[in-house]
Design a protein around this motif. Structure first.
Motif, mmCIF file in Angstrom:
data_model
loop_
_atom_site.group_PDB
_atom_site.id
_atom_site.type_symbol
_atom_site.label_atom_id
_atom_site.label_comp_id
_atom_site.label_asym_id
_atom_site.label_seq_id
_atom_site.Cartn_x
_atom_site.Cartn_y
_atom_site.Cartn_z
ATOM 1 N N TRP A 75 10.411 -7.650 -3.076
ATOM 2 C CA TRP A 75 10.416 -6.725 -4.565
ATOM 3 C C TRP A 75 10.804 -7.586 -5.153
ATOM 4 O O TRP A 75 10.934 -8.335 -6.025
ATOM 5 C CB TRP A 75 12.239 -5.997 -4.374
ATOM 6 N N HIS A 76 9.894 -7.115 -6.636
ATOM 7 C CA HIS A 76 9.770 -7.476 -8.129
ATOM 8 C C HIS A 76 10.563 -6.516 -8.802
ATOM 9 O O HIS A 76 9.999 -5.053 -8.705
ATOM 10 C CB HIS A 76 8.745 -7.955 -8.123
ATOM 11 N N ILE A 77 11.334 -7.486 -9.423
ATOM 12 C CA ILE A 77 11.768 -5.722 -9.632
ATOM 13 C C ILE A 77 11.402 -6.664 -11.576
ATOM 14 O O ILE A 77 12.047 -7.593 -12.499
ATOM 15 C CB ILE A 77 13.198 -5.877 -10.770
ATOM 16 N N GLN A 78 11.176 -5.256 -12.721
ATOM 17 C CA GLN A 78 11.195 -5.817 -14.059
ATOM 18 C C GLN A 78 11.680 -4.793 -14.937
ATOM 19 O O GLN A 78 11.482 -3.396 -15.189
ATOM 20 C CB GLN A 78 9.576 -5.229 -14.241
ATOM 21 N N HIS A 79 12.564 -5.552 -15.907
ATOM 22 C CA HIS A 79 12.930 -4.705 -16.808
ATOM 23 C C HIS A 79 13.542 -5.297 -18.003
ATOM 24 O O HIS A 79 14.053 -6.230 -18.250
ATOM 25 C CB HIS A 79 14.941 -4.479 -15.794
ATOM 26 N N GLY A 80 12.656 -4.206 -18.669
ATOM 27 C CA GLY A 80 13.017 -5.405 -20.590
ATOM 28 C C GLY A 80 12.388 -6.618 -20.048
ATOM 29 O O GLY A 80 11.424 -7.016 -19.981
ATOM 30 N N SER B 171 12.327 -10.787 -15.531
ATOM 31 C CA SER B 171 11.768 -10.839 -14.311
ATOM 32 C C SER B 171 12.565 -11.165 -13.017
ATOM 33 O O SER B 171 12.610 -12.094 -12.857
ATOM 34 C CB SER B 171 10.020 -11.413 -14.315
ATOM 35 N N ILE B 172 12.987 -10.096 -12.657
ATOM 36 C CA ILE B 172 13.702 -10.591 -10.758
ATOM 37 C C ILE B 172 12.799 -10.788 -9.671
ATOM 38 O O ILE B 172 12.118 -9.412 -9.707
ATOM 39 C CB ILE B 172 14.942 -9.845 -10.513
ATOM 40 N N VAL B 173 12.824 -11.240 -8.824
ATOM 41 C CA VAL B 173 12.267 -10.995 -7.684
ATOM 42 C C VAL B 173 13.239 -11.667 -6.306
ATOM 43 O O VAL B 173 13.285 -12.679 -6.203
ATOM 44 C CB VAL B 173 10.727 -12.666 -6.592
ATOM 45 N N ARG C 145 4.633 -14.669 -10.402
ATOM 46 C CA ARG C 145 5.149 -16.488 -10.853
ATOM 47 C C ARG C 145 6.575 -15.996 -11.681
ATOM 48 O O ARG C 145 6.134 -15.842 -12.902
ATOM 49 C CB ARG C 145 3.652 -16.883 -11.372
ATOM 50 N N LYS C 146 7.128 -17.827 -12.369
ATOM 51 C CA LYS C 146 7.749 -17.695 -13.684
ATOM 52 C C LYS C 146 8.478 -16.210 -13.503
ATOM 53 O O LYS C 146 9.003 -16.327 -14.681
ATOM 54 C CB LYS C 146 7.004 -17.991 -14.852
ATOM 55 N N PRO C 147 9.461 -16.283 -12.272
ATOM 56 C CA PRO C 147 10.304 -14.879 -12.394
ATOM 57 C C PRO C 147 11.923 -15.305 -13.740
ATOM 58 O O PRO C 147 12.426 -17.190 -13.625
ATOM 59 C CB PRO C 147 10.793 -14.701 -11.231
ATOM 60 N N ILE D 83 6.066 -21.210 -7.824
ATOM 61 C CA ILE D 83 6.789 -20.054 -7.970
ATOM 62 C C ILE D 83 6.808 -20.497 -9.174
ATOM 63 O O ILE D 83 7.203 -19.369 -10.415
ATOM 64 C CB ILE D 83 7.274 -18.901 -7.435
ATOM 65 N N GLN D 84 7.699 -21.374 -9.877
ATOM 66 C CA GLN D 84 9.170 -21.749 -10.969
ATOM 67 C C GLN D 84 9.443 -21.059 -11.371
ATOM 68 O O GLN D 84 9.514 -20.196 -12.709
ATOM 69 C CB GLN D 84 7.364 -22.320 -11.807
ATOM 70 N N PRO D 85 10.337 -20.711 -10.613
ATOM 71 C CA PRO D 85 11.755 -19.684 -10.887
ATOM 72 C C PRO D 85 12.508 -19.929 -12.329
ATOM 73 O O PRO D 85 13.027 -21.814 -12.227
ATOM 74 C CB PRO D 85 12.095 -19.103 -10.067
ATOM 75 N N ARG D 86 12.880 -19.814 -13.067
ATOM 76 C CA ARG D 86 14.300 -20.360 -14.095
ATOM 77 C C ARG D 86 15.324 -19.864 -13.412
ATOM 78 O O ARG D 86 16.425 -21.269 -13.977
ATOM 79 C CB ARG D 86 14.291 -19.259 -15.324
ATOM 80 N N ARG D 87 15.545 -19.233 -13.006
ATOM 81 C CA ARG D 87 16.969 -19.433 -11.920
ATOM 82 C C ARG D 87 16.498 -19.075 -10.737
ATOM 83 O O ARG D 87 15.510 -18.369 -10.019
ATOM 84 C CB ARG D 87 17.826 -18.412 -12.031
ATOM 85 N N LEU D 88 17.228 -19.715 -9.570
ATOM 86 C CA LEU D 88 16.881 -19.675 -7.498
ATOM 87 C C LEU D 88 18.852 -19.518 -7.448
ATOM 88 O O LEU D 88 19.922 -19.975 -6.885
ATOM 89 C CB LEU D 88 16.942 -21.393 -7.791
#
Length: 975
Positions: free
Chosen positions: A191-196, A199-201, A237-239, A746-751
């Protein structure tokens, strides 16, 4: 802001998955409603507390660990059924069959009433129940399960969806969710959740490798499973945060070696006349196993392999027929190979039909079987059928090998438990575990115990070798004793029945009279909101709670009367005048709002998208109404009359012809496919298919199910185990190599790591932190930059949001008209050069003509309109700053450097190589990330996305390469 809280399945051996995501504005998303084989209601207490604040629900996989508690929550937790849920179509269909199989297999799934609530009822009624009565809750019926899953909204892969919120949720208009293929189960979702700006995967239990039925996860571009590409798709990418599962298999084998080990283990067992038990789930991974075994049998039988020709293959589960039927209609969700196989089978069938017509209706060609048109695998959906197969295995003078693929994987419920009890004493038999079982806090499951025996290898070990040279082990149980607990239902009587009735009446009365009880549907919520909005503001402020209570009683009074719930006069309030007989007066002195006037029931017309709702019972004829009334008074007679006129199944007809009418019983709604074989099974099956179906029906269940109040009775016994144990990992989970490769891409900012035990979660967190921190330091000037990696415990809330600064400005109309938009990968990009002004102010234009136009626009050409504009501006002042055109004098002196064109886009070296090859140049990769063209020009792409082109000679080649690069990138003109 984004906070994450795991409700189940974090730093734990349990496979159950439940997660709570909270976004800005109080938006709460529940991802998965999983359970485990213990069916412990205490694990759902935290979820029950969060239900009144949930916005919507997302479901990822059709397994017990992800949807096992969904039907239970819909039936027993108030308001839960009013929360919108979203899943893919396969998860909805297979989740329904899984839940029906679960409740049909074990009474444990119904769960028991907590002793604390029973003690309160017993104390109030002056009764003393036993210390642990184990009174069962009423399980959801098959019709209720169908209704619960039918209310789930189906979504497609890669299609953004704006979810509908629950009636008690804040606004979620700026939120979208998108499902992507997870690769592990049919319809499983990332699931990819976009809220403002968030960007959450959310990715748990995914698989990057392709399998026989399932294609790989949709992380990489270039088709299913990545298609050889090493770039993550733009949407994932980059969530700002990536929620990933840390559970990985202990052993890593390629798909070919894994399949070979499984088949070699089976071949050794059936070669000596033994029975192979393969426990698996009833909806997800069982499709991969059944497809592999069916096609292996086809190949071996076509090659005249006597071992496989004489062996029998079975697939057992209460709802396995429905699962296979759904799989036959969901080929588009499977791998492309399955689609091509289905198209070839359909084409071969059409060719045979034409040939039969040309030969006058006679043909001898075999039909081409589809992917799930079983020729050798037979379905067993009743306990009597399974018992007959096991009985034949014991009584057969010439033992034939048998392979039984049965539900479930934990061996705690389902047919796999019955098979194990029958084959445990024979050393020729084999239990083949296909995934690492979970470890519960209270007691290990049967599968976990067998897996630990296999891992310890204390007893004899048989080392076998496959045809490819790989070795695998089978461990002898060595006569160890295995404790097996059997759960059954017993009808309530005496004191337990009285306590249950008191508890049920109290619960139903509370639900019927409390605000937002579980009997309140979505339409009732709408009616309540409309009714409250019609009342005056003063009454709402003074009597909101009392009016809501009265309206709830009106909405649920019919349901309460149908369930024989006694409502007190205090609960009825003023409605006692119209709801209770013999009451003609009501004390209204000192009352406010609705309590101070005579009640009036406003009947609202129900309607849907097709018009007014129609109740069929309102249009019954007189004789039909009499029959309906008699059925309500005599359920046994109603059941007998329902059977009249119905088509009898093939089993019933054969049993009648044999004179075994005393063994007949009514067939369940989901009959085995073996009862009514389709064209593929009848044309490809062996000649004794019909005879065997008749024999399978000879030992049918004669016990009458307990439909009323019951209690749970658990009997424990110990059995000696002499069979062999083998383990081949078919869990379909991602391995550590895939995680180490994909997470830096993927380069997430938080994991955030969930769904794994403490040891593997902490080890993976340390590895990922090193990889991401090194990558971040290489892309930025700060060498000490790090990426936060969270491993929360169950119930712990972590703040996974990223510190971002965002400003909202308003573009003036004159600036918008001068923008030059450039399309880049579906996005519109334009460069802007302007001056930022406070809200509502404008800077005068440099030309007199534009200044006059603006004055006419603002003043409207008359004093009246100017006055109106001033009034409007004073009533609603503009607070957003405005970005307007820069005067020509300022633009010509200060911003010339900003007018240079920009090259936007992403260059893939593989695409550049194909373009240069098509242009007649020689291009090949040399080293990592370097493309060499004509032996003279080197193109490199750094981690930050910078393109470097170096040339040693032949400027013509250099210019050609540069032009190809410019053709790939989009040129955005300057402002």
């Amino acid at each position: 802001m984004f906070s994450f809280c795991p409700l189940q399945g974090a730093l734990s051996e349990s496979t159950a998955s439940q997660s709570l995501l909270e976004l800005d504005g109080g938006v709460k998303i529940l991802v998965d409603v999983g359970w485990d084989e213990t069916f412990d209601v205490d694990k759902l207490k935290e979820l029950e507390k969060q239900v009144p604040t949930l916005s919507f629900i997302l479901l990822t996989h059709a397994t017990v660990a992800h949807v096992g508690a969904y039907a239970h929550c819909c039936k027993h937790i108030p308001l839960f059924s009013t929360i919108p849920a979203y899943a893919t179509r396969p998860v909805i269909d297979l989740g329904r069959t899984l839940t029906q199989d679960l409740y049909a297999s074990t009474p444990l799934a119904a769960t028991t009433i907590p002793t604390s609530s029973l003690a309160e009822v017993a104390y109030a009624s002056s009764q003393a129940p036993s210390l642990n009565p184990n009174l069962l809750l009423q399980p959801p019926s098959p019709e209720e399960i169908t209704r619960y899953f039918a209310s789930i909204q189906a979504v497609q892969y890669s299609q953004p969806q704006q979810p509908r919120s629950s009636p008690f949720s804040p606004d979620i208009t700026n939120l979208t969710v998108t499902a992507y293929n997870s690769g592990r189960t049919l319809g499983g979702a990332i699931w990819h959740i976009q809220h403002g700006l968030e960007s959450i995967v959310y990715a748990v239990d995914w698989n990057q490798g392709k399998e026989n039925v399932f294609s790989g996860a949709a992380w990489l571009s270039g088709g299913h499973g990545g298609g050889g590409s090493t770039e993550v798709i733009e949407q994932l990418r980059k969530p700002t945060a990536l929620v990933c599962s840390s559970r990985t298999p202990d052993t890593t084998l390629s798909r070919a070696k894994r399949d070979e080990q499984l088949l070699e283990s089976i071949k050794l067992c059936i070669g000596r006349g033994g029975t192979v038990l393969i426990p698996a789930d009833s909806s997800a991974r069982i499709l991969e196993l059944s497809y592999l075994l069916e096609h292996a049998w086809r190949n071996e039988v076509d090659n005249n392999n006597e071992t496989f020709r004489n062996a029998q293959l079975y697939l057992a589960g209460h709802s396995i027929g429905s699962t296979i039927k759904h799989a036959r209609s969901l080929f588009e969700w499977m791998d492309d190979k399955i689609v091509r196989e289905f198209e070839a089978a359909a084409g071969g069938k059409e060719h045979n039909d034409r040939g039969r017509g040309q030969r006058g209706g006679h043909h001898h060609d075999h039909k081409v079987a589809g992917p799930f048109d079983f020729k050798h695998l037979r379905l067993l959906e009743r306990k009597g059928q399974v018992s007959w197969v096991l009985k034949q295995a014991l009584e057969d003078p010439e033992p034939k090998g048998r392979v039984i693929l049965a539900t479930d994987s934990s061996l705690e419920w389902g047919f796999s438990k019955e098979v194990l009890k029958s084959i445990a004493g024979d050393a020729r038999n084999l239990v083949l575990l296909t995934e690492k079982p979970a470890l519960n806090e209270t007691k290990p499951s049967i599968a976990r115990t067998l897996w630990e025996w296999w891992k310890e290898r204390k007893d004899g070990v048989a080392t076998e070798q496959t045809s490819g040279g790989d070795t695998f082990e089978q461990v002898y149980a060595g006569g160890r004793e295995l404790e097996i607990a059997d759960a059954s239902k017993q009808a309530l009587e005496g004191n337990d029945l009285s306590v249950y009735q008191q508890w049920l009446a109290t619960k139903q009365q509370l639900q019927a009279t409390s605000h937002g009880g579980s009997g309140m549907t979505w339409e009732a919520w709408t009616d309540l909101n409309d009714a409250l909005s019609d009342t005056s503001s003063e009454s709402e402020e003074s009597e909101t709670e009392q009016q809501g209570k009265a309206l709830n009683i009106s909405a649920n009074i019919k349901q309460a009367s149908r369930k024989k719930v006694v409502l007190n006069d205090e609960d009825l309030g003023v409605n006692i005048l119209i709801k209770k007989r013999g009451v003609y007066d009501y004390e209204v002195r000192g009352k406010k709002g609705r309590e101070a006037m005579f009640p009036a029931v406003a009947q609202r017309r129900r309607h849907d998208e097709f018009g007014d709702l129609i109740r069929p019972e309102d249009y019954l004829r007189a004789e039909e109404r009499e029959v309906a009334d008699s059925q309500e008074t005599d359920p046994a007679k109603a059941k007998q009359e329902d059977n009249l006129g119905k088509k009898r199944s093939l089993i019933a007809v054969n049993a009648a012809n044999k004179g075994t009418a005393n063994n007949k019983r009514q067939q369940p709604p989901n009959r085995a496919l073996s009862d009514e074989p389709d064209d593929a099974s009848t044309s490809h099956g062996q000649g004794h298919q019909t005879e065997e179906v008749d024999e399978l029906s000879s030992d049918e269940d004669t016990t009458t199910p307990i439909l009323g109040p019951a209690k749970l009775v658990i009997t424990t016994r110990r059995i000696p185990v002499n069979l062999r144990i083998a383990f081949v990992d078919f869990s379909g989970l991602h391995d550590k190599r895939s995680l180490h490769m994909l997470i830096p891409l993927i380069q997430p900012r938080r994991l955030v790591l969930v769904s794994g035990n403490e040891e593997e979660s902490l080890a993976l967190a340390a590895d990922c932190k090193k990889l991401l921190s090194a990558q971040l330091a290489a892309n930025s000037s700060n060498e000490n930059a790090t990426v936060d990696v969270f491993t929360p415990e169950v119930g712990a809330v972590v703040n996974a949001s990223v510190d971002t600064n965002a400003w909202v400005v308003k573009l003036s109309e004159h600036l918008v008209k001068r923008l030059k938009w450039q399309d880049v990968n579906g996005l519109g990009i334009a460069t802007i050069t302007g001056v930022l002004l406070p809200g509502g102010e404008f800077i005068p234009s440099s030309t007199e003509e534009e200044q006059n136009k603006r004055l006419k626009t603002e003043e409207g050409g008359s004093p009246a309109s100017s006055t109106a504009l001033t009034v409007s501006s004073n009533a609603k002042p503009r607070t957003l700053p405005t970005l307007d055109l820069v005067p020509q004098t300022v633009l010509s002196t200060t911003v010339k450097a900003a007018s240079q064109p920009l090259h936007v886009g992403d260059l893939r070296l593989a695409d550049l190589r194909r373009a240069m090859l098509s242009g007649g140049h020689k291009a090949e990769f040399r080293g990592e990330g370097t493309l060499l063209i004509d032996e003279t020009v080197a193109v490199r792409k750094s981690a930050a996305g910078r393109i470097e082109v170096e040339s040693v000679a032949l400027p013509g080649t250099f210019y050609a390469v540069r032009q190809k690069i410019y053709d790939v990138l989009a040129v955005v003109p300057g402002a």
